[in-house]
Scaffold this motif. Structure first.
Motif, PDB file in Angstrom:
ATOM      1  N   ALA A 180       0.691  -1.101   0.018  1.00  0.00           N
ATOM      2  CA  ALA A 180      -0.134   0.081   0.045  1.00  0.00           C
ATOM      3  C   ALA A 180       0.917   1.208   0.184  1.00  0.00           C
ATOM      4  CB  ALA A 180      -0.984  -0.002   1.186  1.00  0.00           C
ATOM      5  N   ARG A 181       2.078   1.264   0.683  1.00  0.00           N
ATOM      6  CA  ARG A 181       3.014   2.149   0.460  1.00  0.00           C
ATOM      7  C   ARG A 181       4.462   1.744   0.092  1.00  0.00           C
ATOM      8  NH1 ARG A 181       5.659   4.716   5.602  1.00  0.00           N
ATOM      9  NH2 ARG A 181       6.850   2.987   6.028  1.00  0.00           N
ATOM     10  N   LEU A 182       5.208   2.561  -0.575  1.00  0.00           N
ATOM     11  CA  LEU A 182       6.481   2.369  -0.985  1.00  0.00           C
ATOM     12  C   LEU A 182       7.414   2.967  -0.433  1.00  0.00           C
ATOM     13  CD1 LEU A 182       6.504   1.812  -4.864  1.00  0.00           C
ATOM     14  CD2 LEU A 182       6.548   0.108  -3.211  1.00  0.00           C
ATOM     15  N   ASP A 183       8.344   2.312   0.575  1.00  0.00           N
ATOM     16  CA  ASP A 183       9.444   2.734   1.304  1.00  0.00           C
ATOM     17  C   ASP A 183      10.252   1.762   1.858  1.00  0.00           C
ATOM     18  OD1 ASP A 183      10.745   4.069   3.136  1.00  0.00           O
ATOM     19  OD2 ASP A 183       9.160   5.025   4.308  1.00  0.00           O
ATOM     20  N   ARG A 184      11.579   2.023   1.465  1.00  0.00           N
ATOM     21  CA  ARG A 184      12.426   0.792   1.937  1.00  0.00           C
ATOM     22  C   ARG A 184      12.655   0.759   3.202  1.00  0.00           C
ATOM     23  NH1 ARG A 184      15.763   2.060  -2.851  1.00  0.00           N
ATOM     24  NH2 ARG A 184      14.888   0.817  -4.564  1.00  0.00           N
ATOM     25  N   GLY A 201       4.065  -6.026  -6.144  1.00  0.00           N
ATOM     26  CA  GLY A 201       3.391  -6.926  -5.287  1.00  0.00           C
ATOM     27  C   GLY A 201       4.624  -8.484  -5.103  1.00  0.00           C
ATOM     28  N   ASN A 202       3.999  -9.287  -4.426  1.00  0.00           N
ATOM     29  CA  ASN A 202       4.926 -10.227  -3.899  1.00  0.00           C
ATOM     30  C   ASN A 202       5.444 -11.376  -5.151  1.00  0.00           C
ATOM     31  OD1 ASN A 202       6.112 -13.016  -3.137  1.00  0.00           O
ATOM     32  ND2 ASN A 202       5.572 -12.310  -1.113  1.00  0.00           N
ATOM     33  N   PRO A 203       6.620 -11.307  -5.612  1.00  0.00           N
ATOM     34  CA  PRO A 203       7.091 -11.913  -7.038  1.00  0.00           C
ATOM     35  C   PRO A 203       7.319 -13.618  -6.800  1.00  0.00           C
ATOM     36  CG  PRO A 203       9.030 -10.986  -5.768  1.00  0.00           C
ATOM     37  CD  PRO A 203       7.804 -10.784  -4.943  1.00  0.00           C
ATOM     38  N   HIS A 204       6.960 -14.080  -5.767  1.00  0.00           N
ATOM     39  CA  HIS A 204       7.129 -15.523  -5.593  1.00  0.00           C
ATOM     40  C   HIS A 204       5.935 -16.264  -6.171  1.00  0.00           C
ATOM     41  CE1 HIS A 204      10.908 -14.600  -3.764  1.00  0.00           C
ATOM     42  NE2 HIS A 204      10.233 -13.994  -2.870  1.00  0.00           N
ATOM     43  N   ILE A 205       5.503 -16.086  -7.204  1.00  0.00           N
ATOM     44  CA  ILE A 205       4.159 -16.541  -8.012  1.00  0.00           C
ATOM     45  C   ILE A 205       4.248 -18.052  -7.978  1.00  0.00           C
ATOM     46  CG2 ILE A 205       3.438 -14.328  -8.838  1.00  0.00           C
ATOM     47  CD1 ILE A 205       4.515 -15.158 -11.582  1.00  0.00           C
TER      48      ILE A 205
END
Lengths: 304, 466
Positions: A124-128, A137-141
């Motif tokens: 919902a928010r982009l912050d390192r 989104g989560n890339p482990h699809i």
């Protein structure tokens, strides 16, 4: 002097011959991860030559733009990647250095899997400060077999597009795989039915698609933030939280260190389950079918 | 209708429209903007709806169970619950390049005065030395990169120094559309020679450059010119590169000439040995020229004499790097060993007392075959923690001063340096480092150095070269 020149020339020719790939009509496919390599092999058969850039025991987040990868991307006709910034630390560099315009993003020779599936955990928010978060989104699809099916549809079509003379063969292989895969999913869902509602902990947020598919419940993560090493303080707080809410097991991928999982498993008296995560992650996970069979079997054992 | 007539009418129309636009009031603009926004919103909404329908349809198609097994339908709807559509940046910012910045700072404790830094027996150049004592800001770096169009990609890397100066570190275009492994690059860039040269200073494993880089390339060799790289169509990685540049950088200098002032050529190869080992090795060659390249050298009488060199400088480098990680997994442990060997030969004329202050000005032939090397290893012994060691050595060679030997002595002193490093990398974007070094670059002078350094990266996720 002249004969020495001849020798040098002969040596150069020999070296070149030894290094040049054998002349083949097969489509050269560069897969970033083992699951896409395995899928391409199933769908392409003898018409493709697959190179898989990483193995199941490698952390897919931390791969280097190695010389071997550049050389393989140079000769590739198709690059199959997960996308969603999973390969951001190395693939753009490899593709830029390879000097192969066929496989650049946006070209038919580049296929990303993540846009083909419904992404979970889109932040919902982009912050390192929130750790290694992926904007898409989560890339482990790959841990949900239904996602594999979705990628298979697009991948098969792409193979046919790049290699029209063999389009019928790709189509036939796809139909056969699709049917076997559909039946297998039904079987795994039956077998995995007892896992529904089972509470688990994960070491890294690597399984949301698996959890979503089988209806399990993720109650805690050992990494304090995605990609940040577990700390003792955080592990203690996880341990405290599961005193109130008992869980069955803690999951980790084959490539991850076992320290954090073992720590929590011993103290909470729960099972530490290692999942193959991708093809090659365990002895049984030799192909995509083996990957999910083994995953379900290990989960069922862990849930006992 | 004649073509000139068409052209003229088009011009006239364009002028009328232009006049019209100028006449438009702010209110008109606001209205147009509003309409466009509404249009955009309505299309976005429709596209979202279509995407969602497509996803649902795909999901149903992919997981539709056979009619005989109705028990397996359940989870599909859950997994395809409306995910927010990718929110691509809209408006004028949509095509902004990837932006990142590197912030650095350090503390240096040096037992010798850094202002007196020189490497005995070697003509220095570029920006070298251990830097200031005490607390100081390091070099801050700002990088922008993006595709230009379907044919080019561009990168700009600006360095902001603690002395409040700005320098263009790299500013280049790459041709992305060429087939067959060809990648031309043009503009200002770090030359592809050697191993470390192409890497930016914040990606180095130690605070400072190896002595051989300082001595022979002035720290890091940059080129303003053209580079062509070619990757061979072999399974074994084989890359060839050639560059021509203006030759302004040390060991060359600005010579006010047409044509190319420097030529670079190199070849790299590398590969994997099993799943755990990977390597790269290369040979590079640099040919450049200098005209009245000035430096100060202590002569046999103890005077600080200005020296001017005019001639040819050739540098050859052999480099290798080997990396190890169990099964290629760098999460817990990994190791890296790298080394480079430099040969430099300068031939030409040396002018002793070039500004004539000592009234001994004399020019004669000069020849210096010199060598240097370093070897370094870094070991990640547990997640996020690394330790490293480096050894530097230079060989002054047999410098032939010709008639200037009357004033200038050949040095037989071999400068060397021992360095230890210890760093913590809590994430890909931050690193804290402690470095200890014993630097012996002048006879009978030992500089004990301690550095504390931080490196922070913000913005776009960068990718590091192997």
């Amino acid at each position: 002097m002249k004969s020495r020149l001849h020798w040098l020339l002969a040596l150069a020719v020999w070296l070149l011959a030894a290094w040049l790939p054998p002349a083949e009509a097969a489509l050269n496919v560069f897969a970033t991860l083992p699951e896409w390599g395995a899928l391409t092999e199933v769908l392409g058969g003898d018409n493709v030559k697959v190179y898989t850039a990483t193995n199941a025991l490698q952390d897919p987040h931390h791969v280097e733009a190695k010389p071997s990868l550049i050389a393989r991307a140079r000769g590739a006709d198709l690059v199959v990647a997960t996308g969603a910034e999973l390969e951001i630390g190395w693939l753009p560099l490899v593709l830029q250095q390879a000097g192969n315009p066929k496989v650049q993003p946006g070209k038919p020779g580049y296929l990303e899997a993540s846009p083909l599936v419904s992404m979970l955990e889109r932040p919902a928010r982009l912050d390192r400060a929130d750790g290694d978060v992926h904007p898409g989104g989560n890339p482990h699809i790959q841990t949900d077999p239904r996602n594999i099916a979705r990628v298979a549809t697009a991948l098969s079509a792409r193979l046919a597009e790049l290699d029209p003379p063999n389009a019928a063969a790709y189509q036939a292989r796809y139909r056969s795989f699709e049917e076997r895969w559909r039946n297998a999913i039904a079987r795994w869902e039956r077998e995995g039915a007892p896992l529904k509602g089972v509470a688990i902990i994960v070491q890294h947020k690597g399984f949301p698609y698996l959890i979503d598919w089988l209806g399990m419940k993720e109650v805690a993560t050992l990494e304090p933030k995605p990609g940040i090493e577990p700390t003792t303080a955080h592990l203690s707080s996880v341990l405290e939280s599961i005193r109130q809410r008992p869980v069955k097991m803690v999951l980790r991928a084959a490539y991850q260190s076992d320290r954090a999982s073992q720590w929590i498993a011993e103290r909470a008296k729960i099972n530490a389950v290692v999942l193959p995560f991708t093809v090659g992650g365990s002895d049984s996970a030799k192909d995509l079918f083996g990957l999910f069979e083994d995953t379900i079997a290990r989960l069922l054992k862990g849930a006992q | 209708m004649s073509r000139p007539f068409l052209v003229r009418s088009a011009l006239a129309l364009a002028l009328i429209f232009a006049a019209d636009v100028r006449a438009a009031t702010d209110a008109d603009f606001a209205e147009i903007r509003d309409q466009i926004r509404q249009l955009k919103q309505s299309y976005e909404a429709r596209i979202d709806a279509l995407e969602q329908r497509l996803k649902n349809a795909e999901a149903r198609a992919a997981t539709a169970p056979p009619a005989t097994q109705p028990a397996t339908t359940t989870p599909v709807a859950a997994s395809t619950a409306p995910a927010p559509a990718p929110s691509a940046a809209a408006g004028i910012a949509a095509f902004n390049p990837a932006i990142s910045a590197v912030l650095q700072g350090r503390y240096a404790n040096l037992s010798q005065d850094p202002n007196a830094y020189r490497i005995a027996g070697f003509a220095p150049g570029g920006d070298i030395g251990p830097g200031r004592r005490g607390l100081g800001l390091g070099e801050s770096e700002l990088a922008l990169s993006a595709s230009v169009d379907d044919k080019f990609a561009g990168t700009l890397i600006v360095s902001l120094t603690p002395a409040n100066t700005v320098s263009v570190e790299e500013a280049y275009g790459i041709v992305t559309a060429l087939p067959d492994g060809l990648t031309p690059k043009f503009g200002r860039f770090f030359s592809g020679l050697g191993y470390l040269n192409e890497q930016h200073q914040h990606a180095w494993d130690f605070v400072d450059a190896p002595l051989a880089y300082e001595t022979f390339l002035g720290g890091q060799y940059g080129n303003d010119g053209l580079q062509l790289k070619w990757v061979a169509p072999t399974e074994q990685y084989l890359e060839f590169g050639a560059e021509i540049g203006n030759g302004d950088s040390f060991p060359g200098n600005q010579r006010n000439r047409n044509g190319a002032g420097a030529v670079v050529a190199y070849a790299h190869t590398g590969g994997d040995i099993g799943a755990s080992h990977s390597w790269r090795a290369g040979l590079s060659y640099l040919h450049t020229k200098a005209q009245d390249r000035e430096y100060t050298q202590t002569d046999t009488f103890g005077n600080d004499a200005p020296i001017g060199f005019s001639g040819v400088s050739d540098v050859a480098i052999a480099d290798f790097v080997w990396k190890y990680a169990p099964n290629g997994n760098t999460q817990t442990t990994s190791a890296k060993l790298q080394g480079e060997y430099f040969w430099r030969r300068e031939r030409g004329n040396l002018t002793y007392d070039s500004d004539g202050k000592l009234a001994l000005t004399q020019t004669d032939a000069y020849r210096s075959p010199q060598r240097g090397w370093y070897l370094q290893g870094v070991w990640q012994f547990m997640p996020t923690w690394r330790v490293g060691a480096r050894y530097d050595r230079l060989d002054p060679g047999q410098v032939d001063y010709g008639a200037n030997a009357a004033y200038l002595a050949t040095s037989s002193f071999a400068p060397q340096r021992y360095t230890m490093m210890f760093d913590w990398t809590p994430s890909e974007f931050s690193r804290l480092r402690l470095q200890l070094a014993q630097s012996k670059v002048r006879p009978e002078v030992t500089d004990n150095q301690l550095f504390l350094q931080y490196i922070l990266t913000i913005g776009a996720h960068g990718a590091h070269k192997f």
